[in-house]
Design a protein around this motif. Structure first.
Motif, mmCIF file in Angstrom:
data_model
loop_
_atom_site.group_PDB
_atom_site.id
_atom_site.type_symbol
_atom_site.label_atom_id
_atom_site.label_comp_id
_atom_site.label_asym_id
_atom_site.label_seq_id
_atom_site.Cartn_x
_atom_site.Cartn_y
_atom_site.Cartn_z
ATOM 1 N N ARG A 394 -41.771 4.116 -32.796
ATOM 2 C CA ARG A 394 -41.354 3.362 -33.993
ATOM 3 C C ARG A 394 -40.496 2.162 -33.603
ATOM 4 O O ARG A 394 -40.629 1.070 -34.179
ATOM 5 C CB ARG A 394 -40.584 4.274 -34.948
ATOM 6 N N ARG A 395 -39.617 2.354 -32.641
ATOM 7 C CA ARG A 395 -38.741 1.251 -32.231
ATOM 8 C C ARG A 395 -39.534 0.150 -31.539
ATOM 9 O O ARG A 395 -39.222 -1.043 -31.712
ATOM 10 C CB ARG A 395 -37.632 1.792 -31.325
ATOM 11 N N ARG A 396 -40.535 0.538 -30.788
ATOM 12 C CA ARG A 396 -41.402 -0.454 -30.143
ATOM 13 C C ARG A 396 -42.100 -1.304 -31.200
ATOM 14 O O ARG A 396 -42.173 -2.541 -31.076
ATOM 15 C CB ARG A 396 -42.423 0.260 -29.267
ATOM 16 N N GLU A 397 -42.614 -0.652 -32.240
ATOM 17 C CA GLU A 397 -43.287 -1.386 -33.302
ATOM 18 C C GLU A 397 -42.328 -2.310 -34.041
ATOM 19 O O GLU A 397 -42.691 -3.439 -34.407
ATOM 20 C CB GLU A 397 -43.935 -0.401 -34.281
ATOM 21 N N GLN A 398 -41.108 -1.855 -34.270
ATOM 22 C CA GLN A 398 -40.125 -2.688 -34.973
ATOM 23 C C GLN A 398 -39.780 -3.934 -34.160
ATOM 24 O O GLN A 398 -39.745 -5.041 -34.700
ATOM 25 C CB GLN A 398 -38.855 -1.868 -35.245
ATOM 26 N N LEU A 399 -39.548 -3.764 -32.869
ATOM 27 C CA LEU A 399 -39.220 -4.921 -32.037
ATOM 28 C C LEU A 399 -40.410 -5.866 -31.943
ATOM 29 O O LEU A 399 -40.249 -7.101 -32.005
ATOM 30 C CB LEU A 399 -38.786 -4.466 -30.644
ATOM 31 N N SER A 400 -41.613 -5.336 -31.815
ATOM 32 C CA SER A 400 -42.808 -6.182 -31.774
ATOM 33 C C SER A 400 -42.938 -6.992 -33.060
ATOM 34 O O SER A 400 -43.288 -8.187 -33.025
ATOM 35 C CB SER A 400 -44.059 -5.324 -31.579
#
Length: 493
Positions: A394-400
Motif C-alpha cells: 500500500r505504501r509503495r502505491e501511495q508513493l508512486s
C-alpha cells in the motif's frame, strides 16, 4: 619530606569522613606522583603517622597504600618504609621535571593506510530512520511484545549453555527452524549443519572474504551494487571488478580476463535497480563459477517483499551442489537492530567456517536466537511477513501516486517500476547532481540516497532511491512536497 607529604595532602583532601574518603586519598597520592610533585625514591610517612596527621583511620591509609603498591606507584622495603616508585621506564614520555605531557598533545592518532581509506570512503548515513530512508522497515509494526515474552520465559529458565559462549554455528534450534523455512519458502538446499548464524550480513561477508580469498584475488560485483560489500572486500585486500546489470541481472560476457574467486549477486531482486535474474543468466553464472573454480555469494535481498506474481526461487536451489553461498538476514523482515543474519554454506565449507567464526567473532545473543527460533516455528514470523507485505504494498502505491501526480512518468517510467523490495528509484537527467540533491533534501529533513553512489566505474546513472517502508501513507505528503521542491530546483538549474 614527611611533613611536605602531610601538608600537600591536607590542602587537597576534603576534611569530611564518608565512604569515598579512601578513593579521594588514593587519587591525591596518585596524582601527586604522576605530576612529579615528589621525586622518585621519596619516602612517604608511615601509615599510622599519615592517618593521625589527616585525622582518618589507619585502615583507610593502609588500603590506599596497598592499592598503589599493586599498581606500581609505590614500592615497599621491609624495615625501611614506603617510597615513590621509579616510573620513568613505565612512562618514557614524561617531560622534564617528571610531569606527563598534556593529554592528546603528542598522542599517536595516525590511522593506518587501510583505516584512512576506509574512513575516507565511508558512505553509511548518520541518520537511519525517517522519510524516505531506503532499506529501513517499519520497526514500529513488529510484534515486539510477543518476542519479549519468549525472551523473558527463556531467561527465567535458561540452561547455562545458553548464557555461555555460543555453540558452533549458532543456536541449533534456530538453525533447524531456518533450514525448514528456507527449504519451504525459498527453495534452498540446506540442512541445519550447513547454516552459520552471524551478527549481521556484513560480518558474514567479511568472514567469506577472509576464508575464501587471499589479498589480490578478484571478486565480481554487480554494477551498480551495494557499496558496503565493495568496502569490505577492498579493506580485506581483494580486487573488485564491476559487472554491468541489465533487465536480466548480472551480465558476464566474454572476454572475462582474470577469473574471479568470488562472485557477488542479488539474483532474486537486484539491489538497487530491482532486476530479476533470468534462468539463462543463472545457468550461465553457475557454469562460469564451476569453470573458474569460483564461489557465488547470493544475497537474497528483499526477496520476501514481492507485490505481484510468485516468489522468485533462490539461485542456490536451482541445482544440487551448486557452488553458491546463500546469505540472508532478518534486518528487513524484523528489524535491523536485531543483528542476526545467516549463511547457508556448501557442505565442505560448513565446519571450517563455524570453527573460524568462533575464533574471530565468538558470536552471542543465544537467548535472542532461541526466541527467534520459537517465533519462526510458531508460524508468527510467516504471518508477520505476510502482513508487512500488504502494508508495504500500500505504501509503495501511495508513493508512486504522489510521484505520478507531481512529475507524471518522467522520473518513474512504467517499465521501471520495481514490484518488490522497500524502495523506488527516481531517474534523473545526467546533468543533475544527485549527491548534492540528496544533501539538500537531507537539510530539509527528507532522507534519500543518490543512485550514483552505487556505481564503482566511470559510467553512472543519476537518480534517487526513495524508501517507503518506514513511512505511513498518511505521513507521506509533507516530506514528499519538500523533496519534490528540491528536485524541481535541481532540474531547473
Amino acid at each position: 619530606m614527611r611533613d611536605l607529604w602531610l601538608e600537600h595532602l591536607q590542602l587537597r583532601l576534603p576534611q569530611r569522613a564518608d565512604a569515598l574518603l579512601g578513593e579521594r586519598l588514593y587519587g591525591c597520592i596518585r596524582q601527586a606522583i604522576l605530576d612529579g610533585v615528589f621525586a622518585t625514591g621519596s619516602r612517604l610517612p608511615a601509615s599510622r603517622e599519615l592517618a593521625q596527621g589527616l585525622g582518618i583511620s589507619r585502615n583507610t591509609v593502609t588500603k590506599v597504600f596497598d592499592q598503589l603498591l599493586v599498581e606500581g606507584f609505590l614500592t615497599a622495603r621491609v624495615g625501611s618504609g614506603t617510597f615513590v616508585a621509579d616510573l620513568d621506564s613505565a612512562y618514557p614520555l614524561r617531560q622534564p621535571g617528571g610531569a606527563l605531557p598534556d593529554a592528546g598533545s603528542d598522542a599517536p592518532t595516525g590511522l593506518s593506510r587501510r583505516g584512512a581509506a576506509l574512513i575516507e570512503h565511508a558512505s553509511a548515513s548518520v541518520r537511519q530512520w525517517g522519510a524516505f530512508m531506503p532499506g529501513v522497515p517499519d520497526v514500529r509494526l513488529f510484534p515486539h511484545v510477543r518476542l519479549q515474552r519468549r525472551l523473558a520465559a527463556l531467561s527465567a529458565s535458561a540452561a547455562p549453555g545458553m548464557l555461555s559462549y555460543p555453540e558452533q554455528g549458532g543456536d541449533p534450534q534456530l538453525r533447524r527452524a531456518l533450514a525448514n523455512h528456507l527449504t519451504l519458502v525459498r527453495g534452498v538446499h540446506c540442512a541445519p549443519e550447513r547454516i552459520l548464524i552471524t551478527e549481521g550480513l556484513h560480518q558474514g561477508i567479511d568472514l567469506i572474504s577472509r576464508l575464501l580469498a587471499d589479498p589480490g584475488d578478484l571478486a565480481w560485483l554487480e554494477e551498480p551494487g551495494y557499496w558496503g560489500i565493495r568496502r569490505l572486500l577492498e579493506i580485506n585486500g581483494l580486487d573488485t571488478q564491476p559487472v554491468a546489470v541489465d533487465d536480466e541481472g548480472m551480465r558476464p560476457e566474454e572476454p572475462f580476463g582474470r577469473p574471479p574467486r568470488l562472485i557477488f549477486t542479488t539474483p532474486s531482486h537486484h539491489y538497487p535497480l530491482g532486476a530479476v535474474m533470468s534462468i539463462q543468466r543463472r545457468r550461465q553464472l553457475l557454469d562460469l563459477a564451476r569453470r573458474f573454480d569460483a564461489l557465488i555469494v547470493e544475497d537474497d535481498y528483499d526477496s520476501e517483499f514481492r507485490y505481484s506474481g510468485s516468489p522468485i526461487p533462490s539461485l542456490q536451489g536451482l541445482e544440487p551442489g551448486a557452488p553458491v553461498i546463500y546469505a540472508g538476514t532478518f534486518s528487513k523482515t524484523i528489524y535491523p537492530g536485531l543483528r542476526i543474519a545467516y549463511l547457508v554454506l556448501p557442505e565442505a565449507l560448513a565446519e571450517g567456517f563455524s570453527s573460524a567464526y568462533l575464533d574471530l567473532h565468538r558470536g552471542g545473543h543465544g537467548l535472542t536466537q532461541r526466541a527467534l527460533a520459537e517465533f519462526i516455528d510458531s508460524g508468527e514470523y510467516a504471518r508477520h511477513v505476510r502482513r508487512m507485505r500488504s502494508v508495504y504494498g500500500r505504501r509503495r502505491e501511495q508513493l508512486s501516486s504522489l510521484i505520478d501526480a507531481r512529475f507524471g512518468t518522467s522520473l518513474l517510467p512504467a517499465d521501471a517500476r520495481d514490484r518488490a523490495g522497500l524502495h523506488l528509484v527516481l531517474q534523473l537527467p545526467d546533468a543533475v547532481d544527485d549527491v548534492a540533491l540528496a544533501r539538500e533534501s537531507a537539510a530539509q529533513g527528507v532522507l534519500v540516497r543518490p543512485l550514483s553512489c552505487y556505481y564503482a566505474g566511470e559510467t553512472v546513472r543519476r537518480g534517487l532511491m526513495l524508501g517507503y517502508a518506514s513511512v505511513d501513507e498518511s505521513e507521506m505528503c509533507v516530506p514528499f512536497e519538500r523533496l519534490a521542491a528540491c528536485i524541481e530546483r535541481a532540474m531547473a538549474e
